[in-house]
Design a protein around this motif. Structure first.
Motif, PDB file in Angstrom:
ATOM      1  N   ARG A 185      -3.705 -42.434 -34.498  1.00  0.00           N
ATOM      2  CA  ARG A 185      -3.941 -41.670 -33.262  1.00  0.00           C
ATOM      3  C   ARG A 185      -2.650 -41.481 -32.484  1.00  0.00           C
ATOM      4  O   ARG A 185      -2.539 -40.567 -31.670  1.00  0.00           O
ATOM      5  CB  ARG A 185      -4.949 -42.398 -32.386  1.00  0.00           C
ATOM      6  CG  ARG A 185      -6.340 -42.511 -32.982  1.00  0.00           C
ATOM      7  CD  ARG A 185      -7.210 -43.489 -32.214  1.00  0.00           C
ATOM      8  NE  ARG A 185      -7.229 -43.228 -30.794  1.00  0.00           N
ATOM      9  CZ  ARG A 185      -8.133 -42.490 -30.163  1.00  0.00           C
ATOM     10  NH1 ARG A 185      -9.097 -41.916 -30.869  1.00  0.00           N
ATOM     11  NH2 ARG A 185      -8.082 -42.318 -28.870  1.00  0.00           N
ATOM     12  N   GLY A 186      -1.674 -42.343 -32.711  1.00  0.00           N
ATOM     13  CA  GLY A 186      -0.407 -42.259 -31.994  1.00  0.00           C
ATOM     14  C   GLY A 186      -0.494 -42.901 -30.621  1.00  0.00           C
ATOM     15  O   GLY A 186      -1.572 -42.972 -30.016  1.00  0.00           O
ATOM     16  N   ARG A 187       0.644 -43.386 -30.165  1.00  0.00           N
ATOM     17  CA  ARG A 187       0.702 -44.001 -28.840  1.00  0.00           C
ATOM     18  C   ARG A 187       0.820 -42.908 -27.788  1.00  0.00           C
ATOM     19  O   ARG A 187       1.644 -42.009 -27.903  1.00  0.00           O
ATOM     20  CB  ARG A 187       1.901 -44.942 -28.752  1.00  0.00           C
ATOM     21  CG  ARG A 187       1.935 -45.752 -27.457  1.00  0.00           C
ATOM     22  CD  ARG A 187       3.095 -46.731 -27.446  1.00  0.00           C
ATOM     23  NE  ARG A 187       3.120 -47.598 -28.599  1.00  0.00           N
ATOM     24  CZ  ARG A 187       2.369 -48.686 -28.771  1.00  0.00           C
ATOM     25  NH1 ARG A 187       1.494 -49.026 -27.829  1.00  0.00           N
ATOM     26  NH2 ARG A 187       2.460 -49.424 -29.854  1.00  0.00           N
ATOM     27  N   ARG A 188      -0.006 -42.982 -26.768  1.00  0.00           N
ATOM     28  CA  ARG A 188       0.076 -42.003 -25.686  1.00  0.00           C
ATOM     29  C   ARG A 188       1.354 -42.242 -24.901  1.00  0.00           C
ATOM     30  O   ARG A 188       1.730 -43.376 -24.616  1.00  0.00           O
ATOM     31  CB  ARG A 188      -1.145 -42.128 -24.782  1.00  0.00           C
ATOM     32  CG  ARG A 188      -2.447 -41.760 -25.502  1.00  0.00           C
ATOM     33  CD  ARG A 188      -3.652 -42.008 -24.644  1.00  0.00           C
ATOM     34  NE  ARG A 188      -3.691 -41.069 -23.522  1.00  0.00           N
ATOM     35  CZ  ARG A 188      -4.484 -41.221 -22.470  1.00  0.00           C
ATOM     36  NH1 ARG A 188      -5.283 -42.266 -22.372  1.00  0.00           N
ATOM     37  NH2 ARG A 188      -4.466 -40.341 -21.496  1.00  0.00           N
ATOM     38  N   GLY A 189       2.009 -41.186 -24.541  1.00  0.00           N
ATOM     39  CA  GLY A 189       3.262 -41.281 -23.821  1.00  0.00           C
ATOM     40  C   GLY A 189       3.080 -41.552 -22.342  1.00  0.00           C
ATOM     41  O   GLY A 189       1.992 -41.353 -21.784  1.00  0.00           O
ATOM     42  N   VAL A 190       4.165 -41.977 -21.710  1.00  0.00           N
ATOM     43  CA  VAL A 190       4.140 -42.254 -20.273  1.00  0.00           C
ATOM     44  C   VAL A 190       3.668 -41.021 -19.510  1.00  0.00           C
ATOM     45  O   VAL A 190       2.861 -41.121 -18.583  1.00  0.00           O
ATOM     46  CB  VAL A 190       5.541 -42.705 -19.787  1.00  0.00           C
ATOM     47  CG1 VAL A 190       5.603 -42.779 -18.264  1.00  0.00           C
ATOM     48  CG2 VAL A 190       5.894 -44.066 -20.396  1.00  0.00           C
ATOM     49  N   ASP A 191       4.131 -39.846 -19.908  1.00  0.00           N
ATOM     50  CA  ASP A 191       3.753 -38.624 -19.182  1.00  0.00           C
ATOM     51  C   ASP A 191       2.272 -38.297 -19.301  1.00  0.00           C
ATOM     52  O   ASP A 191       1.727 -37.544 -18.497  1.00  0.00           O
ATOM     53  CB  ASP A 191       4.592 -37.437 -19.685  1.00  0.00           C
ATOM     54  CG  ASP A 191       4.435 -37.182 -21.187  1.00  0.00           C
ATOM     55  OD1 ASP A 191       4.147 -38.135 -21.927  1.00  0.00           O
ATOM     56  OD2 ASP A 191       4.617 -36.015 -21.601  1.00  0.00           O
ATOM     57  N   GLU A 192       1.575 -38.886 -20.266  1.00  0.00           N
ATOM     58  CA  GLU A 192       0.146 -38.632 -20.428  1.00  0.00           C
ATOM     59  C   GLU A 192      -0.705 -39.578 -19.590  1.00  0.00           C
ATOM     60  O   GLU A 192      -1.867 -39.255 -19.293  1.00  0.00           O
ATOM     61  CB  GLU A 192      -0.265 -38.794 -21.895  1.00  0.00           C
ATOM     62  CG  GLU A 192       0.322 -37.770 -22.844  1.00  0.00           C
ATOM     63  CD  GLU A 192      -0.142 -38.034 -24.265  1.00  0.00           C
ATOM     64  OE1 GLU A 192      -1.265 -37.593 -24.614  1.00  0.00           O
ATOM     65  OE2 GLU A 192       0.601 -38.692 -25.019  1.00  0.00           O
ATOM     66  N   VAL A 194       0.576 -41.689 -16.794  1.00  0.00           N
ATOM     67  CA  VAL A 194       1.068 -42.040 -15.469  1.00  0.00           C
ATOM     68  C   VAL A 194       0.885 -40.865 -14.518  1.00  0.00           C
ATOM     69  O   VAL A 194       1.219 -39.724 -14.847  1.00  0.00           O
ATOM     70  CB  VAL A 194       2.567 -42.446 -15.528  1.00  0.00           C
ATOM     71  CG1 VAL A 194       3.106 -42.684 -14.126  1.00  0.00           C
ATOM     72  CG2 VAL A 194       2.736 -43.694 -16.395  1.00  0.00           C
ATOM     73  N   HIS A 195       0.339 -41.161 -13.341  1.00  0.00           N
ATOM     74  CA  HIS A 195       0.128 -40.140 -12.300  1.00  0.00           C
ATOM     75  C   HIS A 195       0.916 -40.624 -11.077  1.00  0.00           C
ATOM     76  O   HIS A 195       0.641 -41.685 -10.521  1.00  0.00           O
ATOM     77  CB  HIS A 195      -1.361 -40.001 -11.985  1.00  0.00           C
ATOM     78  CG  HIS A 195      -2.166 -39.720 -13.199  1.00  0.00           C
ATOM     79  ND1 HIS A 195      -2.343 -38.459 -13.707  1.00  0.00           N
ATOM     80  CD2 HIS A 195      -2.820 -40.571 -14.047  1.00  0.00           C
ATOM     81  CE1 HIS A 195      -3.081 -38.517 -14.800  1.00  0.00           C
ATOM     82  NE2 HIS A 195      -3.376 -39.793 -15.035  1.00  0.00           N
ATOM     83  N   ARG A 196       1.881 -39.864 -10.674  1.00  0.00           N
ATOM     84  CA  ARG A 196       2.798 -40.294  -9.610  1.00  0.00           C
ATOM     85  C   ARG A 196       2.431 -39.630  -8.288  1.00  0.00           C
ATOM     86  O   ARG A 196       2.481 -38.431  -8.167  1.00  0.00           O
ATOM     87  CB  ARG A 196       4.235 -39.968  -9.997  1.00  0.00           C
ATOM     88  CG  ARG A 196       4.648 -40.616 -11.318  1.00  0.00           C
ATOM     89  CD  ARG A 196       6.066 -40.251 -11.722  1.00  0.00           C
ATOM     90  NE  ARG A 196       6.344 -40.595 -13.093  1.00  0.00           N
ATOM     91  CZ  ARG A 196       6.762 -41.804 -13.515  1.00  0.00           C
ATOM     92  NH1 ARG A 196       6.939 -42.781 -12.656  1.00  0.00           N
ATOM     93  NH2 ARG A 196       6.993 -42.007 -14.806  1.00  0.00           N
ATOM     94  N   GLY A 197       2.052 -40.448  -7.346  1.00  0.00           N
ATOM     95  CA  GLY A 197       1.725 -39.930  -6.016  1.00  0.00           C
ATOM     96  C   GLY A 197       0.286 -39.480  -5.851  1.00  0.00           C
ATOM     97  O   GLY A 197      -0.297 -39.680  -4.791  1.00  0.00           O
ATOM     98  N   SER A 198      -0.280 -38.847  -6.864  1.00  0.00           N
ATOM     99  CA  SER A 198      -1.695 -38.460  -6.863  1.00  0.00           C
ATOM    100  C   SER A 198      -2.080 -38.131  -8.290  1.00  0.00           C
ATOM    101  O   SER A 198      -1.230 -38.009  -9.162  1.00  0.00           O
ATOM    102  CB  SER A 198      -1.940 -37.247  -5.946  1.00  0.00           C
ATOM    103  OG  SER A 198      -1.340 -36.093  -6.505  1.00  0.00           O
ATOM    104  N   TRP A 199      -3.353 -37.977  -8.508  1.00  0.00           N
ATOM    105  CA  TRP A 199      -3.834 -37.636  -9.854  1.00  0.00           C
ATOM    106  C   TRP A 199      -3.456 -36.193 -10.137  1.00  0.00           C
ATOM    107  O   TRP A 199      -3.124 -35.786 -11.185  1.00  0.00           O
ATOM    108  CB  TRP A 199      -5.341 -37.830  -9.962  1.00  0.00           C
ATOM    109  CG  TRP A 199      -5.777 -37.901 -11.385  1.00  0.00           C
ATOM    110  CD1 TRP A 199      -6.105 -36.872 -12.208  1.00  0.00           C
ATOM    111  CD2 TRP A 199      -5.903 -39.087 -12.186  1.00  0.00           C
ATOM    112  NE1 TRP A 199      -6.444 -37.306 -13.450  1.00  0.00           N
ATOM    113  CE2 TRP A 199      -6.326 -38.682 -13.473  1.00  0.00           C
ATOM    114  CE3 TRP A 199      -5.700 -40.428 -11.954  1.00  0.00           C
ATOM    115  CZ2 TRP A 199      -6.549 -39.579 -14.512  1.00  0.00           C
ATOM    116  CZ3 TRP A 199      -5.934 -41.317 -12.970  1.00  0.00           C
ATOM    117  CH2 TRP A 199      -6.353 -40.892 -14.250  1.00  0.00           C
TER     118      TRP A 199
END
Length: 199
Positions: A185-192, A194-199
């Motif tokens: 399935r692969g490792r999900r990346g940080v950009d997938e 992490v939500h910064r400041g709000s969703w």
């Protein structure tokens, strides 16, 4: 080993060299590191059942698995020379938070947003997994089937107030380890994630 390397190398190992026991000093470091885990209110509501002898390990596998011939996974896992069963103790948290400095005298577990007794024991388990990597060993965290918990308790005299959150197998990796197909399935990346400041 650098900490970042320990984290990157951590993976679930599902085969062990049955002829290489875990050295006593390494076993003790695993346990010493486990109790360094954080715990709400410093409740430390955990216990660890250490199983090392062939008879102890056989008793564990008999209690926690069904009848019949073991499959490949179980055959390889049974080679682990060390099993540590982390147990959470909910009452330790409810009692701790009824003390004067916390003040929840009713011991109502509905006050807890999540079961921190299990969360904290899980963090202790992760410290064991990371310590195993740092020591050049392999380890795997796996669950005890719900329908086998009563048999596990009876086999080892575990009090009802303690709940096994899983088991950590530890040993030197064997030659037949099979990676989980789920890794495809692969490792999900940080950009997938992490939500910064709000969703």
């Amino acid at each position: 080993m650098e900490f970042r390397d320990v984290v990157r190398r951590r993976r679930m190992v599902r085969d062990y060299d049955p002829d290489r026991p875990v050295p006593a000093e390494v076993r003790e470091r695993l346990l010493e590191h486990a109790i360094r885990a954080p715990s709400a209110g410093f409740s430390q509501g955990w216990a660890f059942l250490v199983l090392e002898t062939p008879a102890e390990r056989d008793r564990f596998w008999t209690a926690t698995t069904g009848p019949g011939a073991p499959d490949g996974w179980l055959t390889r896992m049974r080679r682990a020379p060390l099993l540590v069963v982390p147990l959470s103790h909910k009452a330790a948290y409810l009692e701790r938070y009824a003390e004067p400095d916390k003040g929840w005298t009713d011991r109502d577990e509905a006050r807890w947003p999540v079961p921190y007794w299990d969360v904290d024991t899980g963090m202790a388990s992760l410290l064991m997994l990371l310590t195993a990597v740092d020591e050049g060993l392999g380890a795997c965290f796996f669950g005890v089937p719900p329908e086998r918990i009563a048999a596990f308790r009876e086999a080892f005299g575990v009090p009802a107030a303690y709940a096994p959150i899983g088991c950590v197998s530890v040993g030197y990796p064997g030659t037949e380890d099979k990676r989980s197909p789920s890794l495809e399935r692969g490792r999900r990346g940080v950009d997938e994630v992490v939500h910064r400041g709000s969703w």
